[in-house]
Design a protein around this motif. Structure first.
Motif, PDB file in Angstrom:
ATOM      1  N   VAL A 199       0.619  -1.239  -0.023  1.00  0.00           N
ATOM      2  CA  VAL A 199      -0.099  -0.019   0.025  1.00  0.00           C
ATOM      3  C   VAL A 199       0.818   1.339  -0.071  1.00  0.00           C
ATOM      4  CG1 VAL A 199      -1.805   1.287   1.130  1.00  0.00           C
ATOM      5  CG2 VAL A 199      -1.783  -1.246   1.115  1.00  0.00           C
ATOM      6  N   ALA A 200       2.009   1.109   0.774  1.00  0.00           N
ATOM      7  CA  ALA A 200       2.856   2.323   0.728  1.00  0.00           C
ATOM      8  C   ALA A 200       3.428   2.756  -0.619  1.00  0.00           C
ATOM      9  CB  ALA A 200       4.160   1.987   1.599  1.00  0.00           C
ATOM     10  N   TYR A 201       3.780   1.711  -1.435  1.00  0.00           N
ATOM     11  CA  TYR A 201       4.263   2.113  -3.104  1.00  0.00           C
ATOM     12  C   TYR A 201       3.272   2.834  -3.493  1.00  0.00           C
ATOM     13  CZ  TYR A 201       8.480  -0.619  -1.449  1.00  0.00           C
ATOM     14  OH  TYR A 201       9.319  -1.358  -1.125  1.00  0.00           O
ATOM     15  N   ALA A 202       2.068   2.499  -3.351  1.00  0.00           N
ATOM     16  CA  ALA A 202       0.785   2.922  -4.032  1.00  0.00           C
ATOM     17  C   ALA A 202       0.518   4.416  -3.623  1.00  0.00           C
ATOM     18  CB  ALA A 202      -0.537   2.041  -3.917  1.00  0.00           C
ATOM     19  N   ALA A 203       0.922   4.536  -2.312  1.00  0.00           N
ATOM     20  CA  ALA A 203       0.531   5.898  -1.718  1.00  0.00           C
ATOM     21  C   ALA A 203       1.738   6.805  -2.600  1.00  0.00           C
ATOM     22  CB  ALA A 203       0.791   5.997  -0.202  1.00  0.00           C
ATOM     23  N   ILE A 204       2.808   6.544  -2.554  1.00  0.00           N
ATOM     24  CA  ILE A 204       4.007   7.384  -3.056  1.00  0.00           C
ATOM     25  C   ILE A 204       3.603   7.570  -4.634  1.00  0.00           C
ATOM     26  CG2 ILE A 204       6.412   7.474  -3.690  1.00  0.00           C
ATOM     27  CD1 ILE A 204       6.814   5.779  -1.157  1.00  0.00           C
ATOM     28  N   ALA A 205       3.197   6.513  -5.370  1.00  0.00           N
ATOM     29  CA  ALA A 205       3.169   6.602  -6.627  1.00  0.00           C
ATOM     30  C   ALA A 205       2.015   7.281  -7.317  1.00  0.00           C
ATOM     31  CB  ALA A 205       2.872   5.128  -7.447  1.00  0.00           C
ATOM     32  N   VAL A 206       0.928   7.289  -6.147  1.00  0.00           N
ATOM     33  CA  VAL A 206      -0.405   8.294  -6.616  1.00  0.00           C
ATOM     34  C   VAL A 206      -0.457   9.310  -5.796  1.00  0.00           C
ATOM     35  CG1 VAL A 206      -3.000   7.781  -6.808  1.00  0.00           C
ATOM     36  CG2 VAL A 206      -1.564   5.900  -6.960  1.00  0.00           C
ATOM     37  N   GLY A 207       0.656   9.748  -5.440  1.00  0.00           N
ATOM     38  CA  GLY A 207       0.652  11.088  -4.626  1.00  0.00           C
ATOM     39  C   GLY A 207       0.181  12.102  -5.424  1.00  0.00           C
ATOM     40  N   SER A 208       0.363  12.438  -6.847  1.00  0.00           N
ATOM     41  CA  SER A 208       0.131  13.501  -7.631  1.00  0.00           C
ATOM     42  C   SER A 208      -0.537  13.013  -8.766  1.00  0.00           C
ATOM     43  CB  SER A 208       1.301  14.326  -8.040  1.00  0.00           C
ATOM     44  OG  SER A 208       2.297  13.705  -8.378  1.00  0.00           O
ATOM     45  N   PRO A 209      -1.786  12.564  -8.796  1.00  0.00           N
ATOM     46  CA  PRO A 209      -2.251  11.930  -9.958  1.00  0.00           C
ATOM     47  C   PRO A 209      -2.668  12.646 -11.055  1.00  0.00           C
ATOM     48  CG  PRO A 209      -3.987  12.392  -8.060  1.00  0.00           C
ATOM     49  CD  PRO A 209      -2.692  12.663  -7.674  1.00  0.00           C
ATOM     50  N   SER A 210      -2.872  14.091 -11.264  1.00  0.00           N
ATOM     51  CA  SER A 210      -3.028  14.639 -12.427  1.00  0.00           C
ATOM     52  C   SER A 210      -1.633  15.185 -13.045  1.00  0.00           C
ATOM     53  CB  SER A 210      -3.518  16.382 -11.808  1.00  0.00           C
ATOM     54  OG  SER A 210      -2.423  16.611 -11.050  1.00  0.00           O
ATOM     55  N   ALA A 211      -0.537  14.725 -12.260  1.00  0.00           N
ATOM     56  CA  ALA A 211       0.472  15.033 -13.078  1.00  0.00           C
ATOM     57  C   ALA A 211       1.530  13.765 -13.347  1.00  0.00           C
ATOM     58  CB  ALA A 211       1.511  15.777 -12.100  1.00  0.00           C
ATOM     59  N   TYR A 212       0.931  12.556 -12.851  1.00  0.00           N
ATOM     60  CA  TYR A 212       1.423  11.337 -12.970  1.00  0.00           C
ATOM     61  C   TYR A 212       0.336  10.256 -13.077  1.00  0.00           C
ATOM     62  CZ  TYR A 212       4.923   7.396 -12.269  1.00  0.00           C
ATOM     63  OH  TYR A 212       5.776   6.456 -12.314  1.00  0.00           O
ATOM     64  N   PRO A 213      -0.384  10.176 -14.245  1.00  0.00           N
ATOM     65  CA  PRO A 213      -1.416   9.163 -14.216  1.00  0.00           C
ATOM     66  C   PRO A 213      -0.858   7.491 -14.026  1.00  0.00           C
ATOM     67  CG  PRO A 213      -0.793   9.962 -16.526  1.00  0.00           C
ATOM     68  CD  PRO A 213      -0.235  10.909 -15.253  1.00  0.00           C
ATOM     69  N   TRP A 214       0.487   7.515 -14.602  1.00  0.00           N
ATOM     70  CA  TRP A 214       0.965   5.936 -14.563  1.00  0.00           C
ATOM     71  C   TRP A 214       0.944   5.596 -12.997  1.00  0.00           C
ATOM     72  CZ3 TRP A 214       1.423   2.593 -18.051  1.00  0.00           C
ATOM     73  CH2 TRP A 214       1.283   3.099 -19.776  1.00  0.00           C
ATOM     74  N   GLY A 215       0.980   6.702 -12.044  1.00  0.00           N
ATOM     75  CA  GLY A 215       0.906   6.109 -10.579  1.00  0.00           C
ATOM     76  C   GLY A 215       0.066   5.088 -10.259  1.00  0.00           C
ATOM     77  N   PHE A 216      -1.165   5.221 -11.103  1.00  0.00           N
ATOM     78  CA  PHE A 216      -2.210   4.165 -10.425  1.00  0.00           C
ATOM     79  C   PHE A 216      -1.949   2.852 -10.901  1.00  0.00           C
ATOM     80  CE2 PHE A 216      -4.829   8.425 -10.949  1.00  0.00           C
ATOM     81  CZ  PHE A 216      -5.432   8.068  -9.929  1.00  0.00           C
ATOM     82  N   THR A 217      -0.809   2.644 -11.729  1.00  0.00           N
ATOM     83  CA  THR A 217      -0.671   1.115 -11.894  1.00  0.00           C
ATOM     84  C   THR A 217       0.002   0.630 -10.751  1.00  0.00           C
ATOM     85  OG1 THR A 217       1.555   1.630 -12.530  1.00  0.00           O
ATOM     86  CG2 THR A 217       0.127   1.740 -14.322  1.00  0.00           C
ATOM     87  N   ALA A 218       0.536   1.477  -9.752  1.00  0.00           N
ATOM     88  CA  ALA A 218       1.085   0.822  -8.551  1.00  0.00           C
ATOM     89  C   ALA A 218       0.067   0.180  -7.637  1.00  0.00           C
ATOM     90  CB  ALA A 218       1.714   2.101  -7.462  1.00  0.00           C
ATOM     91  N   LEU A 219      -1.180   0.593  -7.914  1.00  0.00           N
ATOM     92  CA  LEU A 219      -2.443  -0.027  -7.255  1.00  0.00           C
ATOM     93  C   LEU A 219      -2.369  -1.562  -7.226  1.00  0.00           C
ATOM     94  CD1 LEU A 219      -5.327   2.688  -7.723  1.00  0.00           C
ATOM     95  CD2 LEU A 219      -3.898   2.210  -5.487  1.00  0.00           C
ATOM     96  N   ALA A 220      -1.755  -1.874  -8.347  1.00  0.00           N
ATOM     97  CA  ALA A 220      -1.886  -3.416  -8.632  1.00  0.00           C
ATOM     98  C   ALA A 220      -1.158  -3.971  -7.615  1.00  0.00           C
ATOM     99  CB  ALA A 220      -1.023  -3.916 -10.037  1.00  0.00           C
ATOM    100  N   GLY A 221      -0.286  -3.632  -7.009  1.00  0.00           N
ATOM    101  CA  GLY A 221       0.700  -4.192  -5.931  1.00  0.00           C
ATOM    102  C   GLY A 221      -0.153  -4.610  -4.535  1.00  0.00           C
ATOM    103  N   PRO A 222      -0.860  -3.725  -4.059  1.00  0.00           N
ATOM    104  CA  PRO A 222      -1.576  -4.256  -2.786  1.00  0.00           C
ATOM    105  C   PRO A 222      -2.797  -5.011  -3.219  1.00  0.00           C
ATOM    106  CG  PRO A 222      -1.574  -1.722  -3.255  1.00  0.00           C
ATOM    107  CD  PRO A 222      -0.728  -2.217  -4.116  1.00  0.00           C
ATOM    108  N   ALA A 223      -3.420  -4.796  -4.500  1.00  0.00           N
ATOM    109  CA  ALA A 223      -4.484  -5.653  -4.951  1.00  0.00           C
ATOM    110  C   ALA A 223      -4.043  -6.998  -5.080  1.00  0.00           C
ATOM    111  CB  ALA A 223      -5.126  -4.928  -6.268  1.00  0.00           C
ATOM    112  N   LEU A 224      -2.988  -7.291  -5.795  1.00  0.00           N
ATOM    113  CA  LEU A 224      -2.520  -8.594  -6.265  1.00  0.00           C
ATOM    114  C   LEU A 224      -1.900  -9.206  -4.628  1.00  0.00           C
ATOM    115  CD1 LEU A 224      -1.365 -10.696  -7.980  1.00  0.00           C
ATOM    116  CD2 LEU A 224       0.690  -9.676  -7.981  1.00  0.00           C
TER     117      LEU A 224
END
Length: 274
Positions: A199-224
């Motif tokens: 979950v921590a990596y997803a929090a860091i990756a999605v910290g600025s969604p408008s500027a970094y849409p690829w960050g949402f791919t990190a949600l695959a980590g905690p989901a998996l």
């Protein structure tokens, strides 16, 4: 090194590493080595994709922070499993059950099972990569939240492991179910904290969604990781083993303590082996 090449190297490297883990398991007769090798591989390749891949907008500070955190998690967990494997006189019950279920086809099926684990590790490594290459300047609130979550996750998992180890070391607890400390709040606190780290990596990756849409791919980590731990290779086979070896005592524990999410224990009423 370009990002695409780094991704290819990570994918091939993980597949080769888990093929080597298969060889180790076959030659030693101890499947516990598989989990240690997987842990080391996920952390090493996670650090690799964090710092070796380069993009014009990268924040080197974030890259190195993520790499250190991934390696720290990996080494702590990997060496814990190594010590557990060396100190045990029997195989991991999950793999022992697979060996029994698969019979003469065990070697072939284990090879492909470990390649599936390589795919899972690759998806987790991609979550690390998404966090490491968030282009946001400096370290912001999302980064510090993620760092705190990872430290909490590693510390909580280490504490749960130590509590279980101490419980098992007491001869008076032979045949009993560990329900002390964190194990009185969750039947699998080590799994909960393992999931929390992703979950921590997803929090860091999605910290600025408008500027970094690829960050949402990190949600695959905690989901998996949640799916694997709660529904596939974590809780189900381990609890099946505990029911076979501990019977009604474990059933009472199941009725009293949450499986995954920590919470206050309930009053257990179990009778007739149900």
């Amino acid at each position: 090194m370009g990002i695409v090449l780094v991704i290819v190297v990570a994918a091939v490297g993980l597949a080769a590493t888990m093929a080597a883990a298969w060889l180790v398991a076959m030659s030693s007769g101890r499947s516990g080595w598989v989990d240690a090798i997987w842990s080391f591989a996920a952390g090493i390749f996670g650090a690799f994709v964090a710092v070796v891949a380069q993009a014009d907008s990268d924040n080197n500070q974030r890259q190195w922070v993520i790499a250190v955190l991934a390696l720290g998690w990996s080494l702590r967990l990997g060496f814990h499993i190594v010590a557990r494997t060396i100190g045990s006189d029997h195989d991991d019950p999950r793999y022992a059950q697979l060996k029994q279920d698969w019979g003469m086809d065990f070697k072939r099926r284990l090879f492909w099972f470990l390649q599936i684990q390589a795919v899972a590790a690759f998806l987790l490594v991609m979550s690390i990569m998404a966090a490491a290459h968030n282009p946001r300047s400096g370290l912001g609130v999302a980064d510090w939240v993620g760092i705190a979550l990872i430290l909490l996750a590693v510390g909580g998992e280490a504490l749960a492991d130590r509590q279980l180890q101490a419980f098992r070391a007491d001869p008076g607890n032979r045949g009993k179910v560990c329900d002390i400390g964190l194990w009185g709040l969750s039947r699998h606190p080590n799994y909960f904290f393992e999931w929390l780290g992703w979950v921590a990596y997803a929090a860091i990756a999605v910290g600025s969604p408008s500027a970094y849409p690829w960050g949402f791919t990190a949600l695959a980590g905690p989901a998996l990781m949640y799916w694997l731990l709660v529904h596939v290779s974590g809780i189900p086979p381990l609890e099946a083993h505990m029911l076979r070896s501990r019977g009604d005592e474990f059933r009472r524990y199941q009725a009293r303590v949450n499986a995954f999410w920590p919470g206050a224990p309930r009053q257990a009423i179990v009778s007739g082996g149900r």
